[in-house]
Design a protein around this motif. Sequence first.
Motif, short mmCIF file in Angstrom:
data_model
loop_
_atom_site.label_atom_id
_atom_site.label_comp_id
_atom_site.label_asym_id
_atom_site.label_seq_id
_atom_site.Cartn_x
_atom_site.Cartn_y
_atom_site.Cartn_z
N TRP A 2 10.43 32.57 63.64
CA TRP A 2 11.42 31.60 64.13
C TRP A 2 12.83 31.92 63.61
O TRP A 2 13.82 31.58 64.25
CB TRP A 2 11.03 30.18 63.73
CG TRP A 2 9.89 29.64 64.51
CD1 TRP A 2 8.60 29.54 64.13
CD2 TRP A 2 9.95 29.14 65.83
NE1 TRP A 2 7.82 29.01 65.12
CE2 TRP A 2 8.64 28.76 66.21
CE3 TRP A 2 10.96 28.99 66.79
CZ2 TRP A 2 8.32 28.23 67.45
CZ3 TRP A 2 10.64 28.45 68.01
CH2 TRP A 2 9.34 28.08 68.34
N ALA A 3 12.91 32.52 62.46
CA ALA A 3 14.24 32.82 61.87
C ALA A 3 14.89 34.05 62.49
O ALA A 3 16.11 34.21 62.41
CB ALA A 3 14.11 32.99 60.36
N VAL A 4 14.06 34.90 63.10
CA VAL A 4 14.62 36.14 63.65
C VAL A 4 15.62 35.88 64.78
O VAL A 4 16.74 36.42 64.77
CB VAL A 4 13.48 37.07 64.11
CG1 VAL A 4 14.03 38.26 64.89
CG2 VAL A 4 12.69 37.56 62.91
N PRO A 5 15.28 35.03 65.79
CA PRO A 5 16.28 34.78 66.84
C PRO A 5 17.57 34.16 66.31
O PRO A 5 18.66 34.49 66.78
CB PRO A 5 15.56 33.84 67.81
CG PRO A 5 14.11 34.09 67.56
CD PRO A 5 13.99 34.38 66.12
N LEU A 10 23.39 34.76 65.06
CA LEU A 10 24.56 34.74 64.19
C LEU A 10 25.22 36.12 64.11
O LEU A 10 26.45 36.23 64.13
CB LEU A 10 24.15 34.27 62.79
CG LEU A 10 23.68 32.80 62.70
CD1 LEU A 10 23.23 32.50 61.27
CD2 LEU A 10 24.78 31.85 63.12
N LEU A 11 24.39 37.14 64.02
CA LEU A 11 24.95 38.49 64.00
C LEU A 11 25.68 38.82 65.30
O LEU A 11 26.74 39.46 65.30
CB LEU A 11 23.83 39.51 63.77
CG LEU A 11 23.20 39.51 62.37
CD1 LEU A 11 22.06 40.51 62.31
CD2 LEU A 11 24.25 39.83 61.30
N LEU A 245 30.75 33.23 73.14
CA LEU A 245 29.75 32.65 72.25
C LEU A 245 28.71 31.85 73.02
O LEU A 245 27.50 31.96 72.77
CB LEU A 245 30.43 31.76 71.20
CG LEU A 245 31.33 32.48 70.19
CD1 LEU A 245 31.95 31.48 69.25
CD2 LEU A 245 30.52 33.50 69.41
N VAL A 246 29.14 31.03 73.97
CA VAL A 246 28.20 30.22 74.74
C VAL A 246 27.26 31.10 75.55
O VAL A 246 26.03 30.90 75.56
CB VAL A 246 28.96 29.24 75.66
CG1 VAL A 246 28.00 28.54 76.60
CG2 VAL A 246 29.70 28.21 74.83
N GLY A 247 27.81 32.08 76.24
CA GLY A 247 26.96 32.98 77.01
C GLY A 247 26.00 33.75 76.13
O GLY A 247 24.83 33.93 76.48
N GLY A 248 26.50 34.21 74.96
CA GLY A 248 25.61 34.92 74.05
C GLY A 248 24.48 34.05 73.53
O GLY A 248 23.33 34.50 73.42
N PHE A 249 24.80 32.79 73.18
CA PHE A 249 23.75 31.89 72.70
C PHE A 249 22.70 31.66 73.77
O PHE A 249 21.50 31.66 73.48
CB PHE A 249 24.37 30.56 72.27
CG PHE A 249 24.75 30.53 70.81
CD1 PHE A 249 23.77 30.63 69.84
CD2 PHE A 249 26.07 30.41 70.44
CE1 PHE A 249 24.13 30.61 68.49
CE2 PHE A 249 26.42 30.39 69.11
CZ PHE A 249 25.46 30.50 68.12
N LEU A 250 23.12 31.44 75.01
CA LEU A 250 22.14 31.19 76.07
C LEU A 250 21.22 32.40 76.25
O LEU A 250 19.99 32.26 76.37
CB LEU A 250 22.87 30.88 77.38
CG LEU A 250 23.64 29.55 77.42
CD1 LEU A 250 24.37 29.40 78.74
CD2 LEU A 250 22.69 28.37 77.23
#
Length: 644
Positions: A2-5, A10-11, A245-250
């Motif tokens: 779960w921590a990997v995504p 963040l990276l 940032l938003v596109g990357g998070f999605l």
Amino acid sequence: MWAVPLGLSLLFVLGVVIWAQRNAHEEREELRRSLISDALSVEAQLRTRLDLEQALLRTLAAQLATAPRSAASLQASPYVSAGFRRLWIGLTWLDARNRIVAHLDNPDMPRDPHLGSEEDAAQPGLSAHLVAPVSTRTDATDGEVAHPHDVNSEKLVARYLPAGLLKRGTPWWITHKYNVRLVDVSEHVLATLEQPDTRWPRRDRTAQQDFTYRVLVGPGLPGTYLELALREPPSSWANNVPLVLVGGFLVLIVWATWLLRQQVRQVLQAESAWRTEAAWRGAMEDSALVGLRARDAQGRLIYVNRTFCEMVGRPADELVGRLPPMPYWPSDALDEAEQRSQRNLAGLAPREGYEAHWVHADGRRVDVMVFESPLVDASGRHIGWMGSMIDITQRKQLEERERHQAEAMAHQARLTTLGEVASALAHQLNQPLTVIASYNSGVLRMLERAGFDNDTVLNALRRQGEQVAEAGRIVQRIRGFLTRRAPQRERCDLPATLHRAVKLLQRDWRHQPVRIDWALPDTLPDVLADPVLIEQVTLNLVRNAIDAGLGAQRQPVQLRIQARAEASLRHVCVCVEDNGPGLQARTIEELTAPFYSTKAEGMGMGLAICRSVIEAHRGKLDAGASSELGGACFRFTLPIWNEP
């Protein structure tokens, strides 16, 4: 898991921020470089325009040197109207004491500088001038030109507006992108093309100085600088970060969910496939440095490595899944390759390997050594064959090259023997030729003393003596050439040498339909060459052309002998063209090879000796099928003779 995504997200965000900031920095640096480049370009255009105006003024001054000293002389010159159309607002002719001889104003400009047009004047009454000296009989002697800084010379003074110069010398796209000004060392604005809608915020006025650049205009406007200032501030990197940032998070969230779902499925599939894959992968790793292929029991390709693909020049997608016949088998030996494949699939392949001939995708032949071994699965069941191939093409080529070298050495030995025989033959022929010449001379003197007056017989004896002497010279030069002595190069009249060589052959074709056209310019320079050897080269080329035309039954046989000087290369090029059958795809290397001849009774040494003679003269013998007569064209070059 779960921590990997989350960590990857963040990276990713950090990377995007760093990238955006770096990209913005590079964009600002690029704008700075573009500003400097544009400023230098505009300055160069202004300087060029001033140089053109100065040149026009000098031309006008030179014209007035012999003209009457009056305003009518100025008015009558077309250079004056040209200057007024281009940039000048006024023209003044001053004498040696700076008194006005004549003055003209631009009729298209208002006389009052305060009423000048807004586009041509930044400040009322502000102008610059150009000066050119006028040399006259009163201030310069014959042959003497007045210096532009000589106070005693008359001069022309052309006034112009810096604003007009700036407007006419600045491209429109520069004014659209920058605020353009001309300023002096005291920060006084001489001219400006500044736009009123500058988009820099007040808080960024200091940052605007980073995007302002000045350059000295040059001698045309001493002490004047051209200043370019960017009108619009560069975009900030922080404006696009939120969307990124938003596109990357999605994307990362969707990818992380899919990754967790596929993880369990991949683990289960990997456990079932690991045992089978490990068995045949182990066999492939035993010969990883050579070409590898795996075939099933029917001969279908199920695996090929990169070395194998490079060996046959075809991608793996094209090969995997193919059944015999294979695309890399030779088309003229498909039956033999099919039989060998069936033998190998039956397990009868020799353990020590066998040689095979394949064809690369580009058509070249590839020689390989093939080794076959059984391919078994995890349960020990025989499922096919694993083959390893070694490319032995270079080894075969090396063996072939060594064989050719041995033949070349034997061939060279024959050439050496032939040279010795030719040298001995030339030595033996020298004495009988001397005797013939002596007998001929003696007979001629006896007939003359006896009062014999038959001119035909006497002329024949004289010609015979000349030919014997010529034969002796040829034998001596050939002997000297074969004994590796340098040719006796001297100043040579090339047209006379060529005509003399052709004249020796005329009696051989006087009853044949042969026509020779000459194209020798009268201005052809002399060459540095041995005339006897050059005669032999010309004689050989002409005889070959005639024999080729007569052998091809061309009626009539037409030849063209032309020469031209190549001054840049310091050579004279001689061309012998014919209307024969041509070279028939043969190269000059093949034609000049010793013992190679296209004639049934030829020895194959004529062109080889010709090439050696020309190269001994530091020239080049070449051939091509580019003759305008339709046949072959042989060319050779000779160095031009230089005065000592």
